[in-house]
Design a protein around this motif. Sequence first.
Motif, PDB file in Angstrom:
ATOM      1  N   SER A 116       0.280  -1.577   6.952  1.00 54.58           N
ATOM      2  CA  SER A 116      -0.863  -1.710   6.519  1.00 54.58           C
ATOM      3  C   SER A 116      -1.920  -0.971   7.616  1.00 54.58           C
ATOM      4  N   PRO A 157       0.993  -1.208   0.052  1.00 50.40           N
ATOM      5  CA  PRO A 157       0.030  -0.074   0.064  1.00 50.40           C
ATOM      6  C   PRO A 157       0.865   1.210   0.034  1.00 50.40           C
ATOM      7  N   VAL A 161      -2.016   2.731   7.013  1.00 53.32           N
ATOM      8  CA  VAL A 161      -2.712   3.081   5.755  1.00 53.32           C
ATOM      9  C   VAL A 161      -4.068   3.376   6.141  1.00 53.32           C
TER      10      VAL A 161
END
Length: 96
Positions: free
Chosen positions: A66, A6, A69
């Motif tokens: 993660s 990401p 994000v």
Amino acid sequence: MGRPIPELILTAEEQETLLRWARRPKSAQALAQRARLVLVCAQGKSNTAVSREMGLTLQTIGKWRSRFVVHRLEGLLDEPRPGARGRSATPLWSGC
């Protein structure tokens, strides 16, 4: 080819907060490490490069990247642990 990572782009405020957490002596060491990890990831490095640079596992890098994000700064804070809550100071048996 591995899974895409990401994209991690910081706002100026997030970067300032992460730098403060990473450098402040009173920060919990786990939080300081997570802050440093996100700062390195924000430089556009792969999880593998960050893992090598910081001496952490790929799973650790992936987890915190993660979480950041999705949840931003809040995602780096410790979650309440499962199990027994704090004990009360009142004894259950007072005796006679």
